[in-house]
Scaffold this motif. Structure first.
Motif, PDB file in Angstrom:
ATOM      1  N   TRP A  22       0.241  -1.453  -6.459  1.00 32.95           N
ATOM      2  CA  TRP A  22       0.931  -1.786  -5.121  1.00 32.95           C
ATOM      3  C   TRP A  22       2.229  -1.493  -5.045  1.00 32.95           C
ATOM      4  O   TRP A  22       2.965  -1.136  -3.819  1.00 32.95           O
ATOM      5  CB  TRP A  22       0.856  -3.383  -4.762  1.00 32.95           C
ATOM      6  CG  TRP A  22      -0.445  -3.635  -4.313  1.00 32.95           C
ATOM      7  CD1 TRP A  22      -1.561  -4.127  -4.894  1.00 32.95           C
ATOM      8  CD2 TRP A  22      -1.073  -3.286  -2.901  1.00 32.95           C
ATOM      9  NE1 TRP A  22      -2.628  -4.443  -4.107  1.00 32.95           N
ATOM     10  CE2 TRP A  22      -2.368  -3.912  -2.803  1.00 32.95           C
ATOM     11  CE3 TRP A  22      -0.181  -3.002  -1.922  1.00 32.95           C
ATOM     12  CZ2 TRP A  22      -3.234  -3.801  -1.656  1.00 32.95           C
ATOM     13  CZ3 TRP A  22      -1.141  -2.893  -0.604  1.00 32.95           C
ATOM     14  CH2 TRP A  22      -2.556  -3.314  -0.742  1.00 32.95           C
ATOM     15  N   LEU A  23       3.019  -1.131  -6.120  1.00 29.47           N
ATOM     16  CA  LEU A  23       4.680  -0.875  -6.249  1.00 29.47           C
ATOM     17  C   LEU A  23       4.448   0.679  -5.680  1.00 29.47           C
ATOM     18  O   LEU A  23       5.410   1.444  -4.826  1.00 29.47           O
ATOM     19  CB  LEU A  23       5.146  -0.915  -7.460  1.00 29.47           C
ATOM     20  CG  LEU A  23       5.733  -2.289  -7.788  1.00 29.47           C
ATOM     21  CD1 LEU A  23       6.084  -2.429  -9.181  1.00 29.47           C
ATOM     22  CD2 LEU A  23       6.832  -2.701  -6.956  1.00 29.47           C
ATOM     23  N   THR A  24       3.396   1.438  -6.156  1.00 24.93           N
ATOM     24  CA  THR A  24       3.265   2.754  -5.686  1.00 24.93           C
ATOM     25  C   THR A  24       3.073   2.979  -4.184  1.00 24.93           C
ATOM     26  O   THR A  24       3.487   3.810  -3.310  1.00 24.93           O
ATOM     27  CB  THR A  24       2.272   3.371  -6.527  1.00 24.93           C
ATOM     28  OG1 THR A  24       2.609   3.464  -7.863  1.00 24.93           O
ATOM     29  CG2 THR A  24       2.265   4.945  -5.996  1.00 24.93           C
ATOM     30  N   VAL A  25       2.149   1.979  -3.560  1.00 22.86           N
ATOM     31  CA  VAL A  25       1.938   2.074  -2.335  1.00 22.86           C
ATOM     32  C   VAL A  25       3.168   2.035  -1.309  1.00 22.86           C
ATOM     33  O   VAL A  25       3.313   2.535  -0.362  1.00 22.86           O
ATOM     34  CB  VAL A  25       0.791   0.718  -1.863  1.00 22.86           C
ATOM     35  CG1 VAL A  25       0.900   0.850  -0.360  1.00 22.86           C
ATOM     36  CG2 VAL A  25      -0.565   0.993  -2.317  1.00 22.86           C
ATOM     37  N   MET A  26       3.927   0.930  -1.897  1.00 28.19           N
ATOM     38  CA  MET A  26       5.245   0.633  -1.051  1.00 28.19           C
ATOM     39  C   MET A  26       6.263   1.838  -1.242  1.00 28.19           C
ATOM     40  O   MET A  26       7.041   2.394  -0.240  1.00 28.19           O
ATOM     41  CB  MET A  26       5.820  -0.623  -1.442  1.00 28.19           C
ATOM     42  CG  MET A  26       5.059  -1.840  -1.139  1.00 28.19           C
ATOM     43  SD  MET A  26       5.829  -3.397  -1.536  1.00 28.19           S
ATOM     44  CE  MET A  26       5.694  -3.459  -3.135  1.00 28.19           C
ATOM     45  N   GLY A  27       6.338   2.459  -2.399  1.00 25.14           N
ATOM     46  CA  GLY A  27       7.278   3.330  -2.662  1.00 25.14           C
ATOM     47  C   GLY A  27       6.811   4.765  -1.880  1.00 25.14           C
ATOM     48  O   GLY A  27       7.673   5.415  -1.374  1.00 25.14           O
ATOM     49  N   PRO A  56       4.186  10.029  -8.239  1.00 27.97           N
ATOM     50  CA  PRO A  56       4.038   8.967  -7.151  1.00 27.97           C
ATOM     51  C   PRO A  56       5.062   7.757  -7.322  1.00 27.97           C
ATOM     52  O   PRO A  56       5.512   7.014  -6.361  1.00 27.97           O
ATOM     53  CB  PRO A  56       2.523   8.896  -7.104  1.00 27.97           C
ATOM     54  CG  PRO A  56       2.092   9.237  -8.160  1.00 27.97           C
ATOM     55  CD  PRO A  56       2.901  10.268  -8.639  1.00 27.97           C
ATOM     56  N   ALA A  57       4.867   7.448  -8.364  1.00 31.35           N
ATOM     57  CA  ALA A  57       5.612   5.856  -8.647  1.00 31.35           C
ATOM     58  C   ALA A  57       7.099   5.868  -8.629  1.00 31.35           C
ATOM     59  O   ALA A  57       7.730   5.111  -8.240  1.00 31.35           O
ATOM     60  CB  ALA A  57       5.083   5.335 -10.074  1.00 31.35           C
ATOM     61  N   PHE A  91      -4.981   1.664   1.949  1.00 28.22           N
ATOM     62  CA  PHE A  91      -4.553   2.739   2.974  1.00 28.22           C
ATOM     63  C   PHE A  91      -4.007   2.336   4.285  1.00 28.22           C
ATOM     64  O   PHE A  91      -3.077   2.749   4.872  1.00 28.22           O
ATOM     65  CB  PHE A  91      -6.016   3.536   3.556  1.00 28.22           C
ATOM     66  CG  PHE A  91      -5.751   4.318   4.627  1.00 28.22           C
ATOM     67  CD1 PHE A  91      -5.401   5.664   4.401  1.00 28.22           C
ATOM     68  CD2 PHE A  91      -5.891   4.005   5.800  1.00 28.22           C
ATOM     69  CE1 PHE A  91      -5.294   6.463   5.357  1.00 28.22           C
ATOM     70  CE2 PHE A  91      -5.591   4.826   7.028  1.00 28.22           C
ATOM     71  CZ  PHE A  91      -5.407   6.195   6.758  1.00 28.22           C
ATOM     72  N   ILE A  92      -4.512   0.859   4.667  1.00 25.78           N
ATOM     73  CA  ILE A  92      -3.937   0.237   5.795  1.00 25.78           C
ATOM     74  C   ILE A  92      -2.535   0.017   5.669  1.00 25.78           C
ATOM     75  O   ILE A  92      -1.662   0.027   6.643  1.00 25.78           O
ATOM     76  CB  ILE A  92      -4.982  -0.683   6.353  1.00 25.78           C
ATOM     77  CG1 ILE A  92      -6.148  -0.082   6.932  1.00 25.78           C
ATOM     78  CG2 ILE A  92      -3.923  -1.676   7.326  1.00 25.78           C
ATOM     79  CD1 ILE A  92      -7.304  -1.518   7.188  1.00 25.78           C
ATOM     80  N   ALA A  93      -2.274  -0.567   4.577  1.00 25.14           N
ATOM     81  CA  ALA A  93      -0.866  -1.049   4.164  1.00 25.14           C
ATOM     82  C   ALA A  93       0.027  -0.077   4.011  1.00 25.14           C
ATOM     83  O   ALA A  93       1.290  -0.007   4.530  1.00 25.14           O
ATOM     84  CB  ALA A  93      -0.998  -1.820   2.556  1.00 25.14           C
ATOM     85  N   PHE A  94      -0.473   1.002   3.480  1.00 27.58           N
ATOM     86  CA  PHE A  94       0.322   2.286   3.294  1.00 27.58           C
ATOM     87  C   PHE A  94       0.744   2.921   4.813  1.00 27.58           C
ATOM     88  O   PHE A  94       1.753   3.137   5.165  1.00 27.58           O
ATOM     89  CB  PHE A  94      -0.445   3.433   2.745  1.00 27.58           C
ATOM     90  CG  PHE A  94      -0.076   4.896   2.878  1.00 27.58           C
ATOM     91  CD1 PHE A  94       1.377   5.416   2.544  1.00 27.58           C
ATOM     92  CD2 PHE A  94      -0.546   5.693   3.611  1.00 27.58           C
ATOM     93  CE1 PHE A  94       1.956   6.638   2.683  1.00 27.58           C
ATOM     94  CE2 PHE A  94      -0.244   7.091   4.255  1.00 27.58           C
ATOM     95  CZ  PHE A  94       1.044   7.653   3.788  1.00 27.58           C
ATOM     96  N   PHE A  95      -0.250   3.215   5.478  1.00 28.94           N
ATOM     97  CA  PHE A  95      -0.027   3.471   6.975  1.00 28.94           C
ATOM     98  C   PHE A  95       0.733   2.837   7.921  1.00 28.94           C
ATOM     99  O   PHE A  95       1.547   3.127   8.541  1.00 28.94           O
ATOM    100  CB  PHE A  95      -1.476   3.797   7.659  1.00 28.94           C
ATOM    101  CG  PHE A  95      -1.063   4.586   9.022  1.00 28.94           C
ATOM    102  CD1 PHE A  95      -0.937   5.995   8.941  1.00 28.94           C
ATOM    103  CD2 PHE A  95      -1.366   4.029  10.190  1.00 28.94           C
ATOM    104  CE1 PHE A  95      -0.831   6.754   9.875  1.00 28.94           C
ATOM    105  CE2 PHE A  95      -1.352   4.788  11.373  1.00 28.94           C
ATOM    106  CZ  PHE A  95      -0.981   5.968  11.000  1.00 28.94           C
TER     107      PHE A  95
END
Length: 352
Positions: free
Chosen positions: A93-98, A26-27, A230-234
């Protein structure tokens, strides 16, 4: 069905690769997505024979296979978003953005493209699938604006989704984002008034509510740290998706204009959209690059679209996305092509 038609199964390969990449690394998923994107651009530009797609299906041939490809993609996109959400809420958070970038690249490049094709269908099932795909990227107004706004107004000054000569991508984006949103809701309000309907029966209103619930419900029912991720990802995957759509809009009609003498628009013709027939991009994007024929015959299924001899892009959409992000290079390549069109003086005069 011909053996060459199996190429449209590539539509499933990109989401499947992305799901596997997010599960395993994921990263690093964003790097995998960039590699795939640039790899497609290189294949389009340099692979021998990659600049020409197979001939279209003849009229009257069965289209069940081609519609099935699109319908089953909807399930893949749901699985992709769920996979991305799981990885995001369990990562940093880097994973969330990636992961959001990786998912948004697919939901934008393919999900919105297929929603567009499904929305042109006469089938209610197909149109529902189109609404579902667009709701998953918070861009439901596209399902109104594209068919009732963009198609009648494409390649005119009235269309927010048609880029003007000399307009950079970064000037175009704010204009099209706001203009398309406002136009979509205005057109829906006009339809409701015309047919004496109500917003309770509006698919646009229900689409907007569905998108909103994907932000509200996690905030209400998930732990705070999980809900925030979740909200940031979506939100990020949706933003990547609809920005990708608008970059493609920028490419499709850049600098091409229909005249409107006496207040009447010139009929849409082969010279009013940019085309590319690169086989890899066309296979992944349901022949979207055969864009002149699509606008001239909006009812035609993607498998039957013709490669017309109108204005030609320097490469497929994958490469043109990169070129459009560099305005001096984009202008250099595209203005030469516009100047070389048979009716270039007349077309350039429309912009003056």
């Amino acid at each position: 069905m011909r053996p060459s038609d199996l190429r449209f199964l590539l539509a499933w390969l990109l989401p499947l690769l992305t799901i596997v990449g997010i599960f395993t690394h994921p990263a690093q998923s964003a790097l995998l997505t960039l590699a795939v994107w640039w790899g497609i651009a290189l294949l389009d530009a340099f692979a021998p024979g990659a600049q020409r797609s197979p001939a279209p299906m003849p009229s009257g041939a069965s289209l069940v296979y081609f519609q099935t490809v699109l319908r089953l993609y909807v399930l893949l996109q749901i699985a992709l978003i769920a996979t991305g959400a799981y990885a995001a809420v369990h990562g940093d958070w880097l994973t969330v953005m990636g992961v959001a970038f990786s998912v948004g690249f697919v939901t934008g490049s393919q999900g919105i493209t297929f929603a567009h094709e499904l929305g042109h269908s006469k089938s209610r099932v197909d149109r529902f699938c189109g609404w579902l795909l667009m709701s998953s990227v918070c861009y439901g107004h596209f399902m109104v604006e594209h068919y009732r706004g963009h198609h009648p107004r494409a390649a005119t000054q009235d269309d927010p989704a048609s880029a003007r000569l000399g307009e950079s991508l970064y000037r175009f984006l704010p204009r099209t984002l706001w203009g398309s949103l406002a136009s979509g809701w205005q057109l829906e309000a006009q339809r409701i008034a015309q047919f004496k309907s109500s917003w309770l029966r509006s698919p646009l209103a229900w689409s907007a509510l569905g998108s909103l619930m994907l932000f509200v419900l996690p905030a209400l029912y998930l732990p705070a740290h999980t809900a925030i991720k979740f909200i940031a990802f979506f939100a990020l995957q949706s933003t990547v998706a609809f920005l990708l759509l608008e970059v493609v809009n920028y490419i499709e009609h850049y600098g091409l204009r229909r005249s409107s003498e006496g207040g009447r628009r010139e009929a849409f013709g082969v010279m009013h959209a940019w085309n590319a027939d690169h086989v890899v991009s066309n296979s992944l994007l349901a022949n979207l690059q055969r864009h002149s024929d699509h606008h001239m015959h909006a009812w035609k299924p993607y498998a039957t679209l013709q490669a017309l001899p109108g204005p030609q892009l320097p490469t497929g959409y994958a490469g043109c996305l990169l070129l459009a992000m560099l305005p001096p290079l984009w202008f250099f390549l595209m203005h030469k092509r516009i100047a070389a069109l048979p009716d270039a003086p007349a077309r350039l005069a429309v912009h003056s």
